[in-house]
Design a protein around this motif. Structure first.
Motif, PDB file in Angstrom:
ATOM      1  N   ASP A   1      -6.720  12.436  -2.907  1.00 36.72           N
ATOM      2  CA  ASP A   1      -7.606  12.115  -1.788  1.00 36.72           C
ATOM      3  C   ASP A   1      -8.464  10.880  -2.052  1.00 36.72           C
ATOM      4  O   ASP A   1      -9.563  10.749  -1.497  1.00 36.72           O
ATOM      5  CB  ASP A   1      -8.494  13.321  -1.461  1.00 36.72           C
TER       6      ASP A   1
ATOM      7  N   PHE B   1       0.869  -1.182   0.000  1.00 37.24           N
ATOM      8  CA  PHE B   1       0.000   0.000   0.000  1.00 37.24           C
ATOM      9  C   PHE B   1       0.903   1.228   0.000  1.00 37.24           C
ATOM     10  O   PHE B   1       1.648   1.455   0.950  1.00 37.24           O
ATOM     11  CB  PHE B   1      -0.873  -0.028   1.255  1.00 37.24           C
ATOM     12  N   VAL B   2       0.839   2.004  -1.060  1.00 40.77           N
ATOM     13  CA  VAL B   2       1.607   3.247  -1.138  1.00 40.77           C
ATOM     14  C   VAL B   2       0.705   4.385  -0.682  1.00 40.77           C
ATOM     15  O   VAL B   2      -0.355   4.598  -1.269  1.00 40.77           O
ATOM     16  CB  VAL B   2       2.084   3.526  -2.577  1.00 40.77           C
TER      17      VAL B   2
ATOM     18  N   ALA C   1      -7.787   4.606   8.481  1.00 40.58           N
ATOM     19  CA  ALA C   1      -6.461   5.205   8.384  1.00 40.58           C
ATOM     20  C   ALA C   1      -5.358   4.149   8.426  1.00 40.58           C
ATOM     21  O   ALA C   1      -4.299   4.333   7.833  1.00 40.58           O
ATOM     22  CB  ALA C   1      -6.255   6.202   9.524  1.00 40.58           C
TER      23      ALA C   1
ATOM     24  N   ALA D   1      -7.340  -1.089   6.217  1.00 41.84           N
ATOM     25  CA  ALA D   1      -7.928  -0.649   4.945  1.00 41.84           C
ATOM     26  C   ALA D   1      -7.873  -1.760   3.904  1.00 41.84           C
ATOM     27  O   ALA D   1      -8.854  -2.021   3.186  1.00 41.84           O
ATOM     28  CB  ALA D   1      -7.192   0.589   4.437  1.00 41.84           C
TER      29      ALA D   1
ATOM     30  N   PRO E   1       0.439   8.477   1.416  1.00 42.83           N
ATOM     31  CA  PRO E   1       1.174   9.694   1.721  1.00 42.83           C
ATOM     32  C   PRO E   1       1.586   9.783   3.188  1.00 42.83           C
ATOM     33  O   PRO E   1       0.890   9.294   4.072  1.00 42.83           O
ATOM     34  CB  PRO E   1       0.165  10.791   1.393  1.00 42.83           C
TER      35      PRO E   1
ATOM     36  N   VAL F   1     -12.082   5.453   4.128  1.00 42.14           N
ATOM     37  CA  VAL F   1     -11.210   4.287   4.295  1.00 42.14           C
ATOM     38  C   VAL F   1     -10.494   4.389   5.644  1.00 42.14           C
ATOM     39  O   VAL F   1     -10.035   5.473   6.018  1.00 42.14           O
ATOM     40  CB  VAL F   1     -10.174   4.254   3.145  1.00 42.14           C
TER      41      VAL F   1
ATOM     42  N   VAL G   1      -8.386   6.502  -2.346  1.00 41.70           N
ATOM     43  CA  VAL G   1      -7.643   5.253  -2.108  1.00 41.70           C
ATOM     44  C   VAL G   1      -8.097   4.235  -3.139  1.00 41.70           C
ATOM     45  O   VAL G   1      -9.296   4.089  -3.391  1.00 41.70           O
ATOM     46  CB  VAL G   1      -7.908   4.724  -0.679  1.00 41.70           C
TER      47      VAL G   1
ATOM     48  N   ALA H   1     -10.613   8.897   0.311  1.00 37.12           N
ATOM     49  CA  ALA H   1      -9.780   8.464   1.436  1.00 37.12           C
ATOM     50  C   ALA H   1     -10.516   8.590   2.762  1.00 37.12           C
ATOM     51  O   ALA H   1     -10.284   7.809   3.688  1.00 37.12           O
ATOM     52  CB  ALA H   1      -8.487   9.275   1.460  1.00 37.12           C
ATOM     53  N   ALA H   2     -11.435   9.546   2.850  1.00 42.74           N
ATOM     54  CA  ALA H   2     -12.152   9.764   4.110  1.00 42.74           C
ATOM     55  C   ALA H   2     -13.026   8.565   4.481  1.00 42.74           C
ATOM     56  O   ALA H   2     -13.398   8.405   5.645  1.00 42.74           O
ATOM     57  CB  ALA H   2     -13.008  11.021   4.014  1.00 42.74           C
TER      58      ALA H   2
ATOM     59  N   GLY I   1      -2.943   1.999  -3.041  1.00 41.06           N
ATOM     60  CA  GLY I   1      -2.286   3.291  -2.899  1.00 41.06           C
ATOM     61  C   GLY I   1      -3.286   4.400  -2.685  1.00 41.06           C
ATOM     62  O   GLY I   1      -4.496   4.230  -2.921  1.00 41.06           O
ATOM     63  N   GLN I   2      -2.785   5.507  -2.198  1.00 44.80           N
ATOM     64  CA  GLN I   2      -3.613   6.712  -2.097  1.00 44.80           C
ATOM     65  C   GLN I   2      -3.141   7.672  -3.164  1.00 44.80           C
ATOM     66  O   GLN I   2      -1.955   8.032  -3.220  1.00 44.80           O
ATOM     67  CB  GLN I   2      -3.513   7.345  -0.712  1.00 44.80           C
TER      68      GLN I   2
END
Lengths: 160, 338
Positions: free
Chosen positions: B149, A83-84, B100, B105, A86, B98, B151, B95-96, B145-146
């Motif tokens: 904003d 998982f990449v 943290a 996730a 930030p 998913v 995922v 992303a909100a 990946g993210q």
């Protein structure tokens, strides 16, 4: 805040926690003063729960010295469990140092998240305002940290 | 809770578009498009490299000679061989929505895929390592990946798999490592030729259920199409292909086949080792150390089945050449192969 080279750790629900710095709750990033020098220079890293819930750190991409950071925006990338994602900055400022040892061996951040596994150092943009949104009182830090661990354990993310 | 799960089936697309289409979706979701499940099948074979991985892990000479394009994706994992025997899927959310924790996730976002595999007749499970497996074999290669904003978690329904070519595109130390890697690949990566239509319907239903909304067929927005064109250029550039900079690179040449299953080739002084590791234990080792004077095979047998932390102790019985081999072993670190 005190010198990060003299970190005293406490154990909270099985996880080490440094009380000599400040924390950004959602991202589990810590911010600490570097040594006793310029108070506008801060060191940034991941706390032990942030490390644990990422899984084994495989790769770290850190910004170059001179790059501008904005609070709440990504400053690098971390790869764990394929998982990449930030690394989100808890402060605004300019990068003045990056931890080459951690970039070369992300395991360093796992083994010593509050010490040698730091990520970057930043010259803060607005020294007066940068504390906004960070948790800095030891009692508050411990309470937040305990609640986070309890929540992650209830979800089965970290072992009991 | 979102109102709708957009479902986009890109169908059979070029290798480049099989990557850029869903990256464009991620930028769209980041900008406010609804959560999206997408599917794409590459029209031709190619090689795809995880965001942080070093280009030297791919045998670029072989790929060029066979006309296999190489692209770098924005999600994690290693270099993989892709072809039209694989149906790729991507689930993309703001992303909100998913957790943290990356570990959490991934589990949350892969569980509906496991349900879909089962609905398509495959006895899939999500194992303790977060891999979708059938028995001991991985049946779905995933990465996540993210992107801004959003995922995104990607995976594939492997209808057929060319293990030989999937091994051949990797830059390995030599024939011994290639042979060991191919052996592990055949045992631990398995095709599950389920009906693609059934699988896609089950995926849409499972992810809609997980999100608590309705699945609805959709298409790219105008903005996403523009983004995709830009991504076509970016992904085709040598600069992007070169990667993000200075990733951590272990001294040993390592290849992960699935979680806990990997090969490595390493050397120290005049000694060299190629080994297969399964579940933290040496399964097979090929040793070369001039000072062993014919005892290399005996040392390799002594290592078989031993846990990696025991290796140095076993090799201590083989004197100075054993110590050199132990130093070579020490450079391998399977935990950090994504």
């Amino acid at each position: 805040m005190t010198d990060t080279d003299k970190t005293a750790l406490v154990q909270v629900a099985g996880f080490p926690l440094a009380l000599d710095r400040m924390y950004e709750g959602r991202t589990h990033m810590w911010v600490a003063r570097v040594g006793t020098g310029d108070p506008s220079i801060a060191r940034i890293g991941l706390d032990s729960v942030g490390v644990e819930t990422n899984g084994t750190l495989a790769q770290l991409s850190l910004p170059e010295v001179g790059e501008q950071l904005t609070v709440g925006r990504p400053f690098g990338q971390l790869e764990a469990a394929k998982f990449v994602g930030p690394l989100v900055s808890p402060v605004s400022g300019t990068v003045v140092a990056r931890n080459e040892a951690a970039a070369a061996d992300p395991g360093l951040t796992e083994r010593d998240p509050y010490g040698d596994g730091w990520l970057i150092e930043v010259a803060l943009t607005d020294f007066g305002a940068w504390l906004d949104g960070l948790t800095g009182e030891p009692d508050e830090i411990v309470a937040w940290f305990e609640a986070e661990i309890s929540d992650y354990r209830m979800k089965g993310v970290i072992a009991q | 809770m979102p109102d709708v799960l957009r479902v986009i089936d890109f169908g059979r697309v070029t290798p480049l578009r099989s990557q850029t289409c869903w990256h464009a979706v991620a930028y769209g979701v980041s900008a406010g498009a609804p959560p999206t499940l997408s599917f794409a099948r590459p029209s031709d074979p190619y090689v795809c490299l995880g965001y942080h991985r070093d280009l030297s892990e791919v045998d670029l000479g072989y790929c060029a000679a066979r006309g296999l394009p190489v692209y770098r994706r924005m999600v994690g994992g290693g270099p993989v061989y892709c072809d039209e025997g694989q149906l790729f899927f991507q689930i993309c959310l703001p992303a909100a929505l998913v957790p943290a924790s990356r570990v959490e996730a991934l589990r949350v976002l892969l569980r509906p895929a496991v349900e879909a595999f089962r609905a398509a007749g495959v006895r899939a499970e999500l194992d303790a390592d977060g891999e979708i497996v059938c028995g001991e074999a991985k049946i779905c290669g995933h990465g996540a990946g993210q992107i801004e904003d959003a995922v995104v978690v990607c995976g594939n329904l492997i209808e057929s798999f060319d293990h030989t070519r999937a091994t051949r595109v990797l830059a390995l130390d030599g024939d011994e490592q290639r042979s060991q890697t191919l052996d592990l690949m055949r045992r631990y990566v398995m095709a599950t030729p389920a009906d693609a239509g059934t699988f896609k319907s089950a995926m849409a239903a499972a992810y809609a259920r997980a999100l608590g909304c309705a699945a609805q067929p959709g298409r790219l927005t105008r903005s996403e199409r523009t983004t995709m064109a830009g991504l076509d250029a970016r992904f085709s550039s040598q600069r992007w292909l070169a990667g993000p900079g200075t990733p951590a690179r272990p001294a040993a040449r390592q290849v992960k086949v699935r979680a806990g299953v990997w090969t490595f080739a390493a050397s120290h002084g005049r000694s060299a080792v190629v080994a297969s590791v399964v579940g933290g234990r040496v399964e097979r080792a090929h040793l070369r150390a001039p000072g062993l004077n014919g005892r290399a095979a005996a040392a390799a047998r002594a290592l078989s089945g031993r846990a990696l932390p025991e290796v140095a102790g076993v090799l201590a019985g083989f004197g100075a050449p054993g110590a050199e081999l132990a130093a070579a072993f020490a450079t391998a670190d399977g935990r950090r192969i994504a």
